[in-house]
Design an enzyme around this catalytic site. Structure first.
Site, mmCIF file in Angstrom:
data_model
loop_
_atom_site.group_PDB
_atom_site.id
_atom_site.type_symbol
_atom_site.label_atom_id
_atom_site.label_comp_id
_atom_site.label_asym_id
_atom_site.label_seq_id
_atom_site.Cartn_x
_atom_site.Cartn_y
_atom_site.Cartn_z
ATOM 1 N N HIS A 30 41.333 43.044 124.814
ATOM 2 C CA HIS A 30 41.600 41.799 125.540
ATOM 3 C C HIS A 30 40.892 40.646 124.829
ATOM 4 C CE1 HIS A 30 37.522 42.353 126.997
ATOM 5 N NE2 HIS A 30 37.855 43.565 127.431
ATOM 6 N N HIS A 33 37.355 41.115 123.467
ATOM 7 C CA HIS A 33 37.280 41.827 122.191
ATOM 8 C C HIS A 33 37.680 40.893 121.037
ATOM 9 C CE1 HIS A 33 38.060 45.500 124.826
ATOM 10 N NE2 HIS A 33 36.938 45.800 124.226
ATOM 11 N N GLN A 57 30.377 58.930 128.646
ATOM 12 C CA GLN A 57 29.794 57.807 129.379
ATOM 13 C C GLN A 57 30.458 57.568 130.736
ATOM 14 O OE1 GLN A 57 30.873 54.975 126.059
ATOM 15 N NE2 GLN A 57 31.113 53.537 127.740
ATOM 16 N N ARG A 183 39.028 47.007 132.404
ATOM 17 C CA ARG A 183 39.305 47.477 133.768
ATOM 18 C C ARG A 183 40.216 46.518 134.555
ATOM 19 N NH1 ARG A 183 36.224 51.877 135.206
ATOM 20 N NH2 ARG A 183 34.524 52.324 133.772
HETATM 21 O O1 PAF Z 1 31.482 48.688 125.758
HETATM 22 C C1 PAF Z 1 32.232 49.641 125.460
HETATM 23 O O2 PAF Z 1 33.454 49.523 125.356
HETATM 24 C C2 PAF Z 1 31.607 51.007 125.206
HETATM 25 O O3 PAF Z 1 30.539 51.235 126.048
HETATM 26 C C3 PAF Z 1 31.221 51.249 123.740
HETATM 27 C C4 PAF Z 1 30.120 50.300 123.274
HETATM 28 C C5 PAF Z 1 32.452 51.096 122.849
HETATM 29 C C6 PAF Z 1 30.701 52.695 123.574
HETATM 30 O O4 PAF Z 1 31.661 53.638 123.934
#
Ligand code: PAF
Length: 272
Positions: A30, A33, A57, A183
């Site tokens: 998005h 980024h 994660q 999200r």
């Molecule tokens: O912020 C994110 O998208 C994730 O936490 C990352 C830094 C790519 C690690 O998976």
């Protein structure tokens, strides 16, 4: 754009394209980024973006399953931005080698999201550390929206004396103050309106604390108001001093209001 999927191809490339500006992502790209990528390209033309939805994660299987993925659109965005390298590793390539560094979890990891998402930051640091060991980037680009993640990654890098400089980038918002986030793809139109009402309200609250020179910040009424706006579940609303990472007490401190709450089933975070 060269898309790298195999570790052996990555190894062949790495030495040739150093120094690297690295932008780790989980896809669902998005405008937030895009800012990271544009900044990375300004520093150094060898920008390498990774797309890897890291299962370690996610503290809920369902959250992992429903995390927005849109690879074809991501590739389109990256090509438009003239990114040279995209790394899409397999799980095994990331998690099967023995790491040199030990994960360093600063005590700040126990606060805010750390309290509500057990194991989340350990999972983030694990994958980021592995990327750093593989790619040895000169620069690592991360967003300030995930301030806690940004801080913990910086602390891990410092503790392990990793030779990578973290470049932090500002949060990008739409016209309604909603910060861009992967999200958000799971939000319906009315959810977006609700979320932006909350963020606007919190922004005003910070301005109020500053302008009225509040000496004892108390957010219990703020939480009530957010529930009145229509939010069903709040994880936290906290004021954190950005310099010492403690709870801020007074208007004169360099603080941000940190929030995490649910709109429908979608958990949103922000700070400003
Ligand atoms: O912020 C994110 O998208 C994730 O936490 C990352 C830094 C790519 C690690 O998976």
């Amino acid at each position: 754009m060269k898309i790298i999927r195999q570790k052996k191809d990555l190894y062949k490339l790495i030495n040739r394209i150093n120094p690297i500006s690295f932008i780790p992502t989980m896809g669902g790209l998005h405008k937030g980024h895009e800012i990271l990528i544009k900044k990375a390209k300004k520093k150094n033309k060898n920008a390498l973006v990774s797309i890897f939805v890291n299962p370690k994660q996610f503290n809920s299987k369902n959250d992992f399953k429903t995390y927005p993925r849109n690879f074809n659109n991501d590739v389109k965005i990256l090509k438009n931005l003239r990114v040279k390298y995209l790394y899409c590793p397999k799980y095994k390539d990331i998690f099967s080698f023995k790491t040199r560094n030990k994960i360093y979890l600063h005590s700040f990891s126990k606060r805010l999201c750390g309290k509500y998402r057990p194991g989340h930051f350990k999972g983030v640091l694990n994958v980021v550390n592995r990327f750093l060991e593989l790619l040895k980037p000169k620069y690592l680009f991360l967003g300030k929206k995930d301030f806690q993640q940004l801080t913990l990654i910086k602390q891990h890098i410092k503790k392990n004396k990793i030779n990578t400089t973290v470049v932090s980038c500002k949060t990008v918002r739409d016209q309604s103050s909603l910060p861009f986030s992967t999200r958000n793809f799971n939000l319906k139109k009315h959810d977006k309106i609700l979320a932006s009402k909350v963020f606007k309200f919190l922004k005003k609250e910070k301005a109020y604390i500053k302008s009225k020179k509040i000496k004892k910040i108390n957010l219990s009424n703020v939480k009530k108001k957010i529930l009145n706006i229509g939010v069903k579940k709040i994880d936290y609303i906290e004021v954190i001093n950005l310099d010492n990472l403690n709870k801020a007490k007074k208007y004169s401190e360099n603080f941000n209001i940190f929030s995490a709450f649910y709109v429908g089933k979608v958990r949103l975070i922000d700070n400003f």
